[in-house]
Design a protein around this motif. Sequence first.
Motif, mmCIF file in Angstrom:
data_model
loop_
_atom_site.group_PDB
_atom_site.id
_atom_site.type_symbol
_atom_site.label_atom_id
_atom_site.label_comp_id
_atom_site.label_asym_id
_atom_site.label_seq_id
_atom_site.Cartn_x
_atom_site.Cartn_y
_atom_site.Cartn_z
ATOM 1 N N ARG A 103 60.164 31.384 -6.727
ATOM 2 C CA ARG A 103 60.959 32.594 -6.441
ATOM 3 C C ARG A 103 62.319 32.209 -5.866
ATOM 4 O O ARG A 103 63.340 32.786 -6.207
ATOM 5 C CB ARG A 103 60.221 33.494 -5.453
ATOM 6 N N VAL A 104 62.311 31.199 -4.997
ATOM 7 C CA VAL A 104 63.575 30.780 -4.371
ATOM 8 C C VAL A 104 64.473 30.085 -5.403
ATOM 9 O O VAL A 104 65.696 30.265 -5.404
ATOM 10 C CB VAL A 104 63.302 29.889 -3.139
ATOM 11 N N PHE A 105 63.867 29.338 -6.308
ATOM 12 C CA PHE A 105 64.652 28.745 -7.405
ATOM 13 C C PHE A 105 65.349 29.864 -8.192
ATOM 14 O O PHE A 105 66.529 29.769 -8.527
ATOM 15 C CB PHE A 105 63.737 27.950 -8.347
ATOM 16 N N ASP A 106 64.592 30.934 -8.487
ATOM 17 C CA ASP A 106 65.161 32.052 -9.276
ATOM 18 C C ASP A 106 66.289 32.736 -8.507
ATOM 19 O O ASP A 106 67.331 33.060 -9.075
ATOM 20 C CB ASP A 106 64.063 33.062 -9.633
ATOM 21 N N GLN A 107 66.048 32.916 -7.207
ATOM 22 C CA GLN A 107 67.086 33.527 -6.367
ATOM 23 C C GLN A 107 68.356 32.668 -6.395
ATOM 24 O O GLN A 107 69.468 33.182 -6.525
ATOM 25 C CB GLN A 107 66.585 33.578 -4.923
ATOM 26 N N GLY A 108 68.145 31.361 -6.267
ATOM 27 C CA GLY A 108 69.283 30.435 -6.273
ATOM 28 C C GLY A 108 70.050 30.515 -7.582
ATOM 29 O O GLY A 108 71.283 30.567 -7.600
ATOM 30 N N GLN A 109 69.272 30.535 -8.667
ATOM 31 C CA GLN A 109 69.908 30.590 -9.992
ATOM 32 C C GLN A 109 70.750 31.860 -10.110
ATOM 33 O O GLN A 109 71.902 31.815 -10.575
ATOM 34 C CB GLN A 109 68.831 30.592 -11.063
ATOM 35 N N ALA A 110 70.190 32.992 -9.646
ATOM 36 C CA ALA A 110 70.905 34.272 -9.717
ATOM 37 C C ALA A 110 72.193 34.219 -8.890
ATOM 38 O O ALA A 110 73.156 34.930 -9.179
ATOM 39 C CB ALA A 110 69.995 35.390 -9.223
ATOM 40 N N MET A 111 72.220 33.349 -7.879
ATOM 41 C CA MET A 111 73.427 33.258 -7.034
ATOM 42 C C MET A 111 74.360 32.148 -7.500
ATOM 43 O O MET A 111 75.335 31.821 -6.815
ATOM 44 C CB MET A 111 73.009 32.995 -5.575
ATOM 45 N N GLY A 112 74.030 31.522 -8.619
ATOM 46 C CA GLY A 112 74.934 30.520 -9.192
ATOM 47 C C GLY A 112 74.623 29.081 -8.812
ATOM 48 O O GLY A 112 75.392 28.176 -9.113
ATOM 49 N N PHE A 113 73.497 28.841 -8.150
ATOM 50 C CA PHE A 113 73.116 27.456 -7.835
ATOM 51 C C PHE A 113 72.339 26.854 -9.013
ATOM 52 O O PHE A 113 71.699 27.572 -9.780
ATOM 53 C CB PHE A 113 72.209 27.407 -6.594
ATOM 54 N N ASN A 114 72.406 25.533 -9.096
ATOM 55 C CA ASN A 114 71.601 24.854 -10.110
ATOM 56 C C ASN A 114 70.645 23.895 -9.403
ATOM 57 O O ASN A 114 70.966 22.731 -9.174
ATOM 58 C CB ASN A 114 72.528 24.092 -11.074
ATOM 59 N N PHE A 115 69.484 24.412 -9.042
ATOM 60 C CA PHE A 115 68.536 23.573 -8.303
ATOM 61 C C PHE A 115 67.851 22.585 -9.250
ATOM 62 O O PHE A 115 67.410 22.965 -10.338
ATOM 63 C CB PHE A 115 67.463 24.434 -7.631
ATOM 64 N N THR A 116 67.742 21.345 -8.794
ATOM 65 C CA THR A 116 67.125 20.308 -9.633
ATOM 66 C C THR A 116 65.973 19.596 -8.935
ATOM 67 O O THR A 116 65.354 18.705 -9.504
ATOM 68 C CB THR A 116 68.175 19.234 -9.999
#
Length: 429
Positions: A236-249
Amino acid sequence: MHTEQLETVVLNQPCDAKVFKNPPSPELCVYNRPVRDIIKQKLDAITASKWETDQENAFFVGDLGEVYRQHLRWQALLPRIQPFFAVKSNPDPMVVKLLASLGLGFDCASKSEIQQVLDVCGDPTRIIYANPCKQASFIRYAAQQNVAKMTFDNAEELHKIKMLYPNAELVLRILTDDSKSLCQLGLKFGAPLDTVEHLLQTAKDLELNVIGVSFHVGSGCLDEHAFSDAVLRARRVFDQGQAMGFNFTLLDVGGGFPGADIQDGITFEKVAAVLGPAVDQLFPPEVRVIAEPGRYFVSSAFTICTHVIGRRTVQTEVDENASYMYYVNDGMYGSFNCILFDHQVVQPKVLRKGDTYMYGEKVESPEFTCSVWGPTCDSIDCLTNASRLPLLEEGDWMYWENMGAYTICAASQFNGFKKSDVVYTNTYC
Ligand SMILES: Cc1ncc(COP(=O)(O)O)c(C=O)c1O
């Protein structure tokens, strides 16, 4: 790594300057013999040097082969997840050296842990500084050493990192359900999910580089489903990050993996069977997955041997059977602090009774109720208060297995008792 390489490169050259800038001790050597034989050898040596000072001190046997077996087990059952050994659980120099040579990463909590690991492996990318609240000078040190990966769980830490190490690779530690764990780390660390947006927005405003998410289900986790639940939260936090423009790896699934398979039915196999598929289902292969296991690697690898330094017979009027209080020479303020801090339940076994060496043997003589106490003058120093042992005398020995995690590392020298030394062996042959 082949056995031969393990023995020669890793275990039998403890003072190899290429691997060790600061060798632990020039006398250190690693035997290739069963734990039973090593202890016997040590006890025989003690008897031979009868009048030497400290001759009957308690001591550990550290089985590096058992650490290696745990490594193989991890690779077999969780091949996608790269372990970063949590140094805090047992910073033993030989364990760290072995794991470094096997290519593991390390979870460090402080400057000196980082220093220790850099001395051995020299590669800052193999370290995660996994302490969400760090001393400023330690962050500066991490920056100097290029130890970029570090965790955070609050906005203040982000401001500190912005000042001291703006290029750090940040990992957001989230709160998970640790109610089924012996040590509930969520009391102290982990961002509740409803704070995640604010934290990520703060990181964005500060132009910080957040690369992923971590969690810790609690040390001594007794429910494997805590891991899958936490993986879902991380998604869920990965998705939140993606929606805010982060690219979590990076996903870091923390520690909490069982050490010895003796606690309430939880096993590493059970955890792996739940965690592995959960990660694969929710995270594509390009996401790097790491973990921070501590006790998993070291718990079963260390056995402590203690000497009976005294005995008190306890008679009661209601029960004509006597019970006994034994006093041994390592205790709650020493290696057995794990009873207090780590909620461990320890169990004594008879090692030597009179001239009879009894490691691993079934006791045939009658057993009596007893309690076992450490050597200090404090009454908290009780290791077990309801054991059954044959009648022992002052001078006999007990041993205690699964004593590798959160033991020596947190031992004090209260009342002037020295920390117990370690003798090493390798039973992986
Ligand atoms: C941040 C962090 N990672 C890893 C660990 C290791 O946990 P365990 O020994 O349960 O695997 C701990 C233990 O306290 C921890 O605080």
